[in-house]
Design a protein around this motif. Sequence first.
Motif, PDB file in Angstrom:
ATOM      1  N   PRO A 191       1.291   5.710  -3.718  1.00  0.00           N
ATOM      2  CA  PRO A 191       1.534   4.229  -4.024  1.00  0.00           C
ATOM      3  C   PRO A 191       0.261   3.334  -3.547  1.00  0.00           C
ATOM      4  O   PRO A 191      -0.919   4.032  -3.006  1.00  0.00           O
ATOM      5  CB  PRO A 191       2.590   3.775  -3.035  1.00  0.00           C
ATOM      6  N   ALA A 192      -0.139   2.193  -3.868  1.00  0.00           N
ATOM      7  CA  ALA A 192      -0.916   1.340  -3.693  1.00  0.00           C
ATOM      8  C   ALA A 192      -0.909   0.135  -2.898  1.00  0.00           C
ATOM      9  O   ALA A 192       0.219  -0.632  -2.938  1.00  0.00           O
ATOM     10  CB  ALA A 192      -1.785   1.114  -5.031  1.00  0.00           C
ATOM     11  N   VAL A 193      -1.764  -0.414  -2.293  1.00  0.00           N
ATOM     12  CA  VAL A 193      -2.089  -1.442  -1.590  1.00  0.00           C
ATOM     13  C   VAL A 193      -3.191  -2.336  -1.823  1.00  0.00           C
ATOM     14  O   VAL A 193      -4.269  -1.831  -2.143  1.00  0.00           O
ATOM     15  CB  VAL A 193      -1.962  -1.250  -0.092  1.00  0.00           C
ATOM     16  N   ALA A 194      -2.903  -3.569  -2.282  1.00  0.00           N
ATOM     17  CA  ALA A 194      -4.070  -4.543  -2.612  1.00  0.00           C
ATOM     18  C   ALA A 194      -4.299  -5.592  -1.528  1.00  0.00           C
ATOM     19  O   ALA A 194      -3.452  -6.015  -0.865  1.00  0.00           O
ATOM     20  CB  ALA A 194      -3.854  -5.350  -3.800  1.00  0.00           C
ATOM     21  N   LEU A 195      -5.747  -5.718  -1.269  1.00  0.00           N
ATOM     22  CA  LEU A 195      -5.965  -6.614  -0.177  1.00  0.00           C
ATOM     23  C   LEU A 195      -6.956  -7.693  -0.673  1.00  0.00           C
ATOM     24  O   LEU A 195      -7.581  -7.646  -1.402  1.00  0.00           O
ATOM     25  CB  LEU A 195      -6.935  -5.640   0.646  1.00  0.00           C
ATOM     26  N   LEU A 196      -6.701  -8.829  -0.070  1.00  0.00           N
ATOM     27  CA  LEU A 196      -7.612 -10.126  -0.494  1.00  0.00           C
ATOM     28  C   LEU A 196      -8.815  -9.667   0.323  1.00  0.00           C
ATOM     29  O   LEU A 196      -9.046  -8.966   1.249  1.00  0.00           O
ATOM     30  CB  LEU A 196      -6.815 -11.433   0.224  1.00  0.00           C
ATOM     31  N   ASP A 197      -9.846 -10.630  -0.242  1.00  0.00           N
ATOM     32  CA  ASP A 197     -11.170 -10.495   0.456  1.00  0.00           C
ATOM     33  C   ASP A 197     -11.485 -10.313   1.818  1.00  0.00           C
ATOM     34  O   ASP A 197     -12.162  -9.250   2.362  1.00  0.00           O
ATOM     35  CB  ASP A 197     -12.274 -11.312  -0.288  1.00  0.00           C
ATOM     36  N   SER A 198     -10.858 -11.111   2.368  1.00  0.00           N
ATOM     37  CA  SER A 198     -11.139 -11.332   3.749  1.00  0.00           C
ATOM     38  C   SER A 198     -10.584 -10.105   4.673  1.00  0.00           C
ATOM     39  O   SER A 198     -11.062  -9.385   5.673  1.00  0.00           O
ATOM     40  CB  SER A 198     -10.800 -12.577   4.484  1.00  0.00           C
ATOM     41  N   ASN A 199      -9.192  -9.687   4.202  1.00  0.00           N
ATOM     42  CA  ASN A 199      -8.866  -8.490   4.839  1.00  0.00           C
ATOM     43  C   ASN A 199      -9.326  -7.105   4.367  1.00  0.00           C
ATOM     44  O   ASN A 199      -9.227  -6.329   5.156  1.00  0.00           O
ATOM     45  CB  ASN A 199      -7.261  -8.569   4.148  1.00  0.00           C
ATOM     46  N   ALA A 200      -9.717  -7.360   3.084  1.00  0.00           N
ATOM     47  CA  ALA A 200     -10.399  -5.954   2.638  1.00  0.00           C
ATOM     48  C   ALA A 200     -11.630  -5.752   3.647  1.00  0.00           C
ATOM     49  O   ALA A 200     -12.137  -4.749   3.998  1.00  0.00           O
ATOM     50  CB  ALA A 200     -10.927  -6.122   1.197  1.00  0.00           C
ATOM     51  N   ARG A 201     -12.453  -6.882   3.815  1.00  0.00           N
ATOM     52  CA  ARG A 201     -13.725  -6.570   4.791  1.00  0.00           C
ATOM     53  C   ARG A 201     -13.301  -5.979   6.111  1.00  0.00           C
ATOM     54  O   ARG A 201     -13.772  -5.079   6.739  1.00  0.00           O
ATOM     55  CB  ARG A 201     -14.128  -8.031   4.902  1.00  0.00           C
ATOM     56  N   ARG A 202     -11.947  -6.414   6.825  1.00  0.00           N
ATOM     57  CA  ARG A 202     -11.758  -6.148   8.006  1.00  0.00           C
ATOM     58  C   ARG A 202     -11.254  -4.827   7.932  1.00  0.00           C
ATOM     59  O   ARG A 202     -11.311  -4.326   8.955  1.00  0.00           O
ATOM     60  CB  ARG A 202     -10.324  -7.030   8.432  1.00  0.00           C
ATOM     61  N   TRP A 203     -10.373  -4.540   7.028  1.00  0.00           N
ATOM     62  CA  TRP A 203      -9.685  -2.860   6.721  1.00  0.00           C
ATOM     63  C   TRP A 203     -11.286  -2.001   6.591  1.00  0.00           C
ATOM     64  O   TRP A 203     -10.984  -1.030   7.304  1.00  0.00           O
ATOM     65  CB  TRP A 203      -8.995  -3.024   5.697  1.00  0.00           C
ATOM     66  N   CYS A 204     -12.044  -2.308   6.008  1.00  0.00           N
ATOM     67  CA  CYS A 204     -13.216  -1.393   5.729  1.00  0.00           C
ATOM     68  C   CYS A 204     -14.075  -1.389   6.935  1.00  0.00           C
ATOM     69  O   CYS A 204     -14.792  -0.342   7.176  1.00  0.00           O
ATOM     70  CB  CYS A 204     -14.013  -1.924   4.399  1.00  0.00           C
ATOM     71  N   GLN A 205     -13.768  -2.248   7.790  1.00  0.00           N
ATOM     72  CA  GLN A 205     -14.648  -2.274   9.376  1.00  0.00           C
ATOM     73  C   GLN A 205     -13.656  -1.376  10.288  1.00  0.00           C
ATOM     74  O   GLN A 205     -14.081  -1.275  11.339  1.00  0.00           O
ATOM     75  CB  GLN A 205     -14.816  -3.552   9.629  1.00  0.00           C
ATOM     76  N   GLY A 206     -12.733  -0.740   9.453  1.00  0.00           N
ATOM     77  CA  GLY A 206     -11.739   0.042  10.662  1.00  0.00           C
ATOM     78  C   GLY A 206     -10.660  -0.661  11.251  1.00  0.00           C
ATOM     79  O   GLY A 206      -9.963  -0.174  12.134  1.00  0.00           O
ATOM     80  N   GLN A 207     -10.437  -1.872  10.901  1.00  0.00           N
ATOM     81  CA  GLN A 207      -9.331  -2.714  11.516  1.00  0.00           C
ATOM     82  C   GLN A 207      -8.016  -2.516  10.905  1.00  0.00           C
ATOM     83  O   GLN A 207      -7.831  -2.212   9.866  1.00  0.00           O
ATOM     84  CB  GLN A 207      -9.634  -4.095  11.387  1.00  0.00           C
ATOM     85  N   LYS A 208      -7.030  -2.482  11.595  1.00  0.00           N
ATOM     86  CA  LYS A 208      -5.589  -2.482  11.103  1.00  0.00           C
ATOM     87  C   LYS A 208      -5.037  -3.671  10.653  1.00  0.00           C
ATOM     88  O   LYS A 208      -5.353  -4.745  11.435  1.00  0.00           O
ATOM     89  CB  LYS A 208      -4.754  -1.734  12.274  1.00  0.00           C
ATOM     90  N   LEU A 209      -4.552  -3.748   9.577  1.00  0.00           N
ATOM     91  CA  LEU A 209      -3.649  -5.028   9.054  1.00  0.00           C
ATOM     92  C   LEU A 209      -2.351  -4.836   9.260  1.00  0.00           C
ATOM     93  O   LEU A 209      -1.479  -3.840   8.721  1.00  0.00           O
ATOM     94  CB  LEU A 209      -4.171  -4.998   7.555  1.00  0.00           C
ATOM     95  N   ARG A 210      -1.598  -5.969   9.415  1.00  0.00           N
ATOM     96  CA  ARG A 210      -0.447  -6.083   9.336  1.00  0.00           C
ATOM     97  C   ARG A 210       0.204  -5.885   7.754  1.00  0.00           C
ATOM     98  O   ARG A 210      -0.540  -6.237   7.032  1.00  0.00           O
ATOM     99  CB  ARG A 210       0.262  -7.455   9.816  1.00  0.00           C
ATOM    100  N   LEU A 211       1.529  -5.527   7.785  1.00  0.00           N
ATOM    101  CA  LEU A 211       1.826  -5.262   6.283  1.00  0.00           C
ATOM    102  C   LEU A 211       1.819  -6.586   5.591  1.00  0.00           C
ATOM    103  O   LEU A 211       1.781  -6.421   4.416  1.00  0.00           O
ATOM    104  CB  LEU A 211       3.319  -4.408   6.370  1.00  0.00           C
ATOM    105  N   ASP A 212       2.210  -7.801   5.984  1.00  0.00           N
ATOM    106  CA  ASP A 212       2.458  -8.737   5.422  1.00  0.00           C
ATOM    107  C   ASP A 212       1.156  -9.304   4.967  1.00  0.00           C
ATOM    108  O   ASP A 212       0.902 -10.666   4.298  1.00  0.00           O
ATOM    109  CB  ASP A 212       3.148  -9.981   6.127  1.00  0.00           C
ATOM    110  N   GLN A 213      -0.169  -8.794   5.285  1.00  0.00           N
ATOM    111  CA  GLN A 213      -1.253  -9.350   4.929  1.00  0.00           C
ATOM    112  C   GLN A 213      -1.991  -8.399   3.705  1.00  0.00           C
ATOM    113  O   GLN A 213      -3.039  -8.624   3.393  1.00  0.00           O
ATOM    114  CB  GLN A 213      -2.424  -8.764   5.947  1.00  0.00           C
ATOM    115  N   THR A 214      -0.960  -7.465   3.199  1.00  0.00           N
ATOM    116  CA  THR A 214      -1.031  -6.855   1.833  1.00  0.00           C
ATOM    117  C   THR A 214      -0.172  -7.067   0.800  1.00  0.00           C
ATOM    118  O   THR A 214       0.859  -7.720   1.169  1.00  0.00           O
ATOM    119  CB  THR A 214      -1.132  -5.309   2.236  1.00  0.00           C
ATOM    120  N   SER A 215      -0.629  -6.507  -0.420  1.00  0.00           N
ATOM    121  CA  SER A 215       0.296  -6.822  -1.542  1.00  0.00           C
ATOM    122  C   SER A 215       0.445  -5.333  -1.936  1.00  0.00           C
ATOM    123  O   SER A 215      -0.210  -4.666  -2.257  1.00  0.00           O
ATOM    124  CB  SER A 215      -0.441  -7.328  -2.512  1.00  0.00           C
TER     125      SER A 215
END
Length: 314
Positions: free
Chosen positions: A234-258
Amino acid sequence: MQGFLNLNKPAGFTSHDCVARVRRLLKLKRVGHAGTLDPAATGVLPIALGRATRLLQFLPQDKAYRATIRFGICTTTDDLEGDLLLAHPAPDLTLDQVAACLPQFQGVIQQVPPNYSAVQVQGERLYNLARKGKAVVAQARTVEIFSLTVLDWRSGDFPEIDLAIACGPGTYIRAIARDLGQALQTGGTLAALLRTLSSGFDLADSLTLEELETQIQAGTFQPIPADAPLSHLPAVALLDSNARRWCQGQKLRLDQTSLRVRAAEERNLYDYPSWQVHHENGHFLGIGQLIESEIGTLLVPQVVFDGAGFDDAG
């Protein structure tokens, strides 16, 4: 360079030989493969290039083969590469007799790997123990055979059957040949093996080493995109700002993803061990995992594949 190569492995090459050849042709250090093939076998050998080597563990595991089994023959390796143990003609064996035995090799079964295999016993490979003359039998393992379909039958003193086999990971086709021969009390060995599907790659789309070299010389070779064989996840799509944070190793809340989950599969989100992670523009970022926490469900990076350049990636 990064992505995958769907290689049609030639006979006589080990999987390691193929990796070494691809490494030289592409002048690339990071090259790996999925699903080892015996030297005599041919067909699909998935090759990972560059950072895609980190994705090998996430590829689908199902495989498919076209196998030729010869009856009346037993060898030390359960294929024609080994020393002959038995050669007893079986001219009276019929296709009906063989077909009647096939159902016992379908579904979830117990299978003992061949003595000449990469399975480890007490920390040493079985093929190394066999070469030292040590008689060690591996423990039976649970494997799954999805289908066994008869393609052709050739009668004679040493009759042969061609089978289409679809199976799960860890299945030894040589063991099927050996065990089918035992069930028929004739002996049996694998005479030829062609892998038609592996890790999401199909034989129809594969390249030979010669074709690969021609494309490289012509400057037309393009690796298969890294996320192409990951469609089973399955797949998750991230907005630009959240994508940057995730690629830096940060954890994201599920409500910040699609989330994009196949609608036909109504499963708990946590039943999926890994998720594809993309930028909202489709750029593949890596592999993530969902975990529960005190602040809710989090998307945690497992493999950050490409955290650069997603601003202008389309």
